[in-house]
Design a protein around this motif. Structure first.
Motif, PDB file in Angstrom:
ATOM      1  N   UNK A   1       0.831  -1.200   0.000  1.00  0.00           N
ATOM      2  CA  UNK A   1       0.000   0.000   0.000  1.00  0.00           C
ATOM      3  C   UNK A   1       0.863   1.246   0.000  1.00  0.00           C
ATOM      4  N   UNK A   2       0.634   2.114   0.993  1.00  0.00           N
ATOM      5  CA  UNK A   2       1.383   3.366   1.066  1.00  0.00           C
ATOM      6  C   UNK A   2       2.713   3.240   1.776  1.00  0.00           C
ATOM      7  N   UNK A   3       3.094   2.038   2.189  1.00  0.00           N
ATOM      8  CA  UNK A   3       4.353   1.853   2.918  1.00  0.00           C
ATOM      9  C   UNK A   3       5.318   0.997   2.104  1.00  0.00           C
ATOM     10  N   UNK A   4       6.573   1.434   2.073  1.00  0.00           N
ATOM     11  CA  UNK A   4       7.584   0.678   1.342  1.00  0.00           C
ATOM     12  C   UNK A   4       8.882   0.665   2.146  1.00  0.00           C
ATOM     13  N   UNK A   5       9.572  -0.499   2.133  1.00  0.00           N
ATOM     14  CA  UNK A   5      10.833  -0.657   2.839  1.00  0.00           C
ATOM     15  C   UNK A   5      11.884  -1.242   1.901  1.00  0.00           C
ATOM     16  N   UNK A   6      13.119  -0.800   2.082  1.00  0.00           N
ATOM     17  CA  UNK A   6      14.267  -1.406   1.420  1.00  0.00           C
ATOM     18  C   UNK A   6      15.183  -1.918   2.516  1.00  0.00           C
ATOM     19  N   UNK A   7      15.326  -3.256   2.602  1.00  0.00           N
ATOM     20  CA  UNK A   7      16.068  -3.894   3.701  1.00  0.00           C
ATOM     21  C   UNK A   7      17.320  -4.532   3.142  1.00  0.00           C
TER      22      UNK A   7
ATOM     23  N   UNK B   1      20.491  -6.634   4.537  1.00  0.00           N
ATOM     24  CA  UNK B   1      21.052  -7.308   5.703  1.00  0.00           C
ATOM     25  C   UNK B   1      22.566  -7.130   5.796  1.00  0.00           C
ATOM     26  N   UNK B   2      23.248  -6.940   4.649  1.00  0.00           N
ATOM     27  CA  UNK B   2      24.706  -6.789   4.657  1.00  0.00           C
ATOM     28  C   UNK B   2      25.124  -5.521   5.387  1.00  0.00           C
ATOM     29  N   UNK B   3      24.424  -4.424   5.137  1.00  0.00           N
ATOM     30  CA  UNK B   3      24.748  -3.155   5.801  1.00  0.00           C
ATOM     31  C   UNK B   3      23.937  -2.951   7.070  1.00  0.00           C
ATOM     32  N   UNK B   4      23.016  -3.895   7.360  1.00  0.00           N
ATOM     33  CA  UNK B   4      22.172  -3.821   8.549  1.00  0.00           C
ATOM     34  C   UNK B   4      21.380  -2.515   8.591  1.00  0.00           C
ATOM     35  N   UNK B   5      20.833  -2.141   7.422  1.00  0.00           N
ATOM     36  CA  UNK B   5      20.038  -0.911   7.329  1.00  0.00           C
ATOM     37  C   UNK B   5      18.674  -1.205   6.723  1.00  0.00           C
ATOM     38  N   UNK B   6      17.693  -0.447   7.153  1.00  0.00           N
ATOM     39  CA  UNK B   6      16.342  -0.525   6.600  1.00  0.00           C
ATOM     40  C   UNK B   6      15.912   0.891   6.243  1.00  0.00           C
ATOM     41  N   UNK B   7      15.570   1.104   4.985  1.00  0.00           N
ATOM     42  CA  UNK B   7      15.183   2.433   4.514  1.00  0.00           C
ATOM     43  C   UNK B   7      13.679   2.469   4.284  1.00  0.00           C
ATOM     44  N   UNK B   8      13.013   3.406   4.998  1.00  0.00           N
ATOM     45  CA  UNK B   8      11.578   3.586   4.818  1.00  0.00           C
ATOM     46  C   UNK B   8      11.368   4.572   3.673  1.00  0.00           C
ATOM     47  N   UNK B   9      10.723   4.122   2.620  1.00  0.00           N
ATOM     48  CA  UNK B   9      10.559   4.929   1.419  1.00  0.00           C
ATOM     49  C   UNK B   9       9.189   5.593   1.398  1.00  0.00           C
ATOM     50  N   UNK B  10       9.186   6.865   1.013  1.00  0.00           N
ATOM     51  CA  UNK B  10       7.934   7.610   0.865  1.00  0.00           C
ATOM     52  C   UNK B  10       7.953   8.324  -0.476  1.00  0.00           C
ATOM     53  N   UNK B  11       6.852   8.231  -1.203  1.00  0.00           N
ATOM     54  CA  UNK B  11       6.730   8.906  -2.492  1.00  0.00           C
ATOM     55  C   UNK B  11       5.787  10.085  -2.330  1.00  0.00           C
ATOM     56  N   UNK B  12       6.294  11.290  -2.562  1.00  0.00           N
ATOM     57  CA  UNK B  12       5.506  12.514  -2.449  1.00  0.00           C
ATOM     58  C   UNK B  12       5.338  13.112  -3.841  1.00  0.00           C
ATOM     59  N   UNK B  13       4.164  12.913  -4.417  1.00  0.00           N
ATOM     60  CA  UNK B  13       3.917  13.403  -5.771  1.00  0.00           C
ATOM     61  C   UNK B  13       3.597  14.885  -5.810  1.00  0.00           C
ATOM     62  N   UNK B  14       3.266  15.480  -4.659  1.00  0.00           N
ATOM     63  CA  UNK B  14       2.971  16.906  -4.635  1.00  0.00           C
ATOM     64  C   UNK B  14       1.498  17.185  -4.882  1.00  0.00           C
ATOM     65  N   UNK B  15       1.038  18.415  -4.537  1.00  0.00           N
ATOM     66  CA  UNK B  15      -0.393  18.748  -4.651  1.00  0.00           C
ATOM     67  C   UNK B  15      -0.898  18.809  -6.081  1.00  0.00           C
ATOM     68  N   UNK B  16      -0.013  19.000  -7.046  1.00  0.00           N
ATOM     69  CA  UNK B  16      -0.446  19.125  -8.436  1.00  0.00           C
ATOM     70  C   UNK B  16      -0.470  17.785  -9.159  1.00  0.00           C
TER      71      UNK B  16
ATOM     72  N   UNK C   1      18.338  -3.330  16.578  1.00  0.00           N
ATOM     73  CA  UNK C   1      19.716  -3.000  16.275  1.00  0.00           C
ATOM     74  C   UNK C   1      19.953  -2.538  14.850  1.00  0.00           C
ATOM     75  N   UNK C   2      18.908  -2.537  14.037  1.00  0.00           N
ATOM     76  CA  UNK C   2      19.046  -2.120  12.641  1.00  0.00           C
ATOM     77  C   UNK C   2      18.993  -0.599  12.530  1.00  0.00           C
ATOM     78  N   UNK C   3      19.831  -0.024  11.679  1.00  0.00           N
ATOM     79  CA  UNK C   3      19.789   1.412  11.410  1.00  0.00           C
ATOM     80  C   UNK C   3      18.632   1.704  10.462  1.00  0.00           C
ATOM     81  N   UNK C   4      17.702   2.546  10.904  1.00  0.00           N
ATOM     82  CA  UNK C   4      16.530   2.887  10.102  1.00  0.00           C
ATOM     83  C   UNK C   4      16.709   4.270   9.490  1.00  0.00           C
ATOM     84  N   UNK C   5      16.550   4.361   8.187  1.00  0.00           N
ATOM     85  CA  UNK C   5      16.658   5.628   7.477  1.00  0.00           C
ATOM     86  C   UNK C   5      15.329   5.954   6.807  1.00  0.00           C
ATOM     87  N   UNK C   6      15.124   7.220   6.506  1.00  0.00           N
ATOM     88  CA  UNK C   6      13.939   7.660   5.776  1.00  0.00           C
ATOM     89  C   UNK C   6      14.372   8.339   4.487  1.00  0.00           C
TER      90      UNK C   6
END
Length: 365
Positions: free
Chosen positions: A126-132, A134-149, A261-266
């Motif tokens: 749905x509106x939530x997306x993750x890029x995980x 394991x090698x770098x132990x990071x999880x990136x929370x992805x958000x798509x902002x198309x803008x008001x137009x 223990x995972x580094x979470x990024x946005x």
């Protein structure tokens, strides 16, 4: 889909092929022979059935499976490919690679890219997306902002939006103009009975001996594509499913909670960034010469500024053959399926043709 409804049944393999080229080693795909289990079909009937199935399904049906890609193009060793890892662009040009895919809908899917001691996952729910990773132990929370137009514009009707019979006749007419087309009904891919459509070029100047496309006998979804070079018994390039189920994937495949223990990024991807990826303004001017299997792409060329890319180009050119003609001079490289010519006047010509044919077409402006 901007190219018509017939394209829809090609999306699972096409999407998986792009992603599957970014992963670690896996086995070579092999067809499994069996007694005939499918009704006989001519190529025309088969393409009409496939188009009708795409019309009924109105998109990709839920599925899950494993896709493997293998490439044996006869390329020289690429510097930095091993150090860059199995998912680097350089590493994708040789060897075998694998991707696991779960598809629930256009808003619910997951791709897993296994490595030797790690795994990368893209999970969209749905509106939530993750890029995980394991090698770098990071999880990136992805958000798509198309803008008001932002507005959604549905695809416009295309010439291919016709009856299944019309689609089949057009596709087959184009194929038979340049190829000998045949169909078999005795193969299996990923344990499923398939029709295999074979296209054998009529043009003697092409390096391609045959292209085989396996279509699922029930859904008509392409399950495997194989490209054979001349004088070769094994495919020079192959991508297809080794495991496949059309049962809807379990919901747990689309959920993700970052482990402790995972580094979470946005990261936010804006509508402007997405629009930029769709624009062709910054792409080199591309033109083609020749026709059918002898079609050759011609693009302007400059040495890349990136050190790794420049090193790869230099490695290729070390094994290149100096050539010249009325068109000028340059350096030529031949693989099993492709021939490339880098001219001294700043052009690159690439095609699935013999060196003689490529240098002949180099004089076409």
């Amino acid at each position: 889909m901007r190219t018509g409804k017939l394209v829809r049944w090609g999306v699972p393999v096409a999407a998986a092929a792009v992603i599957g080229a970014a992963v670690a080693a896996g086995p070579v795909i092999a067809a499994v022979g069996s007694d005939p289990v499918l009704p006989e079909r001519t190529a025309s009937q088969l393409l009409a059935d496939a188009a009708a199935a795409a019309e009924r399904q109105s998109g990709i049906q839920p599925m899950s499976g494993t896709v493997t890609k293998t490439a044996s193009l006869g390329l020289p060793a690429l510097p930095g490919a091993d150090a860059a890892g199995g998912d680097s662009p350089l590493a994708l040009l040789t060897g075998a690679h694998e991707v696991k895919v779960w598809y629930g809908s256009g808003e619910r899917f997951r791709l897993a890219l296994p490595g030797e001691m790690s795994e990368k996952n893209l999970i969209v729910n749905g509106g939530q997306a993750w890029l995980w990773d394991s090698a770098s132990n990071t999880a990136t929370r992805l958000k798509i902002d198309l803008g008001p137009q932002a507005k959604h514009t549905p695809p416009t009707p295309q010439p291919t939006d016709m009856t299944p019979q019309q689609v089949a006749e057009k596709v087959l007419a184009d194929a038979e103009q340049h190829s000998t087309v045949s169909v078999t009904n005795t193969d299996q891919v990923a344990g499923r009975a398939v029709y295999q459509v074979s296209l054998a070029p009529k043009d003697p100047s092409t390096l391609v001996k045959e292209i085989k496309v396996a279509l699922d006998g029930e859904t008509y979804v392409p399950l495997r594509v194989q490209i054979y070079a001349k004088d070769s018994a094994e495919p020079a390039f192959e991508v297809g499913f080794t495991q496949l189920s059309f049962a809807p994937p379990a919901e747990e495949n689309f959920t993700f909670t970052p482990p402790a223990g995972v580094t979470v990024k946005d990261q936010t991807i804006t509508g402007a960034e997405l629009a930029k990826t769709d624009r062709m303004d910054d792409m080199p001017a591309l033109k083609t010469v020749g026709q059918g299997w002898s079609t050759v792409a011609v693009v302007p060329f400059e040495l890349p500024s990136d050190a790794q890319a420049k090193q790869a180009v230099d490695s290729f050119l070390k094994g290149a053959t100096p050539v010249s003609g009325t068109w000028g001079s340059g350096r030529l490289i031949k693989t099993k399926l492709l021939t490339a010519l880098l001219t001294d006047d700043g052009r690159v010509l690439v095609g699935a043709v013999t060196p003689d044919k490529l240098t002949e077409l180099a004089g076409s402006r």
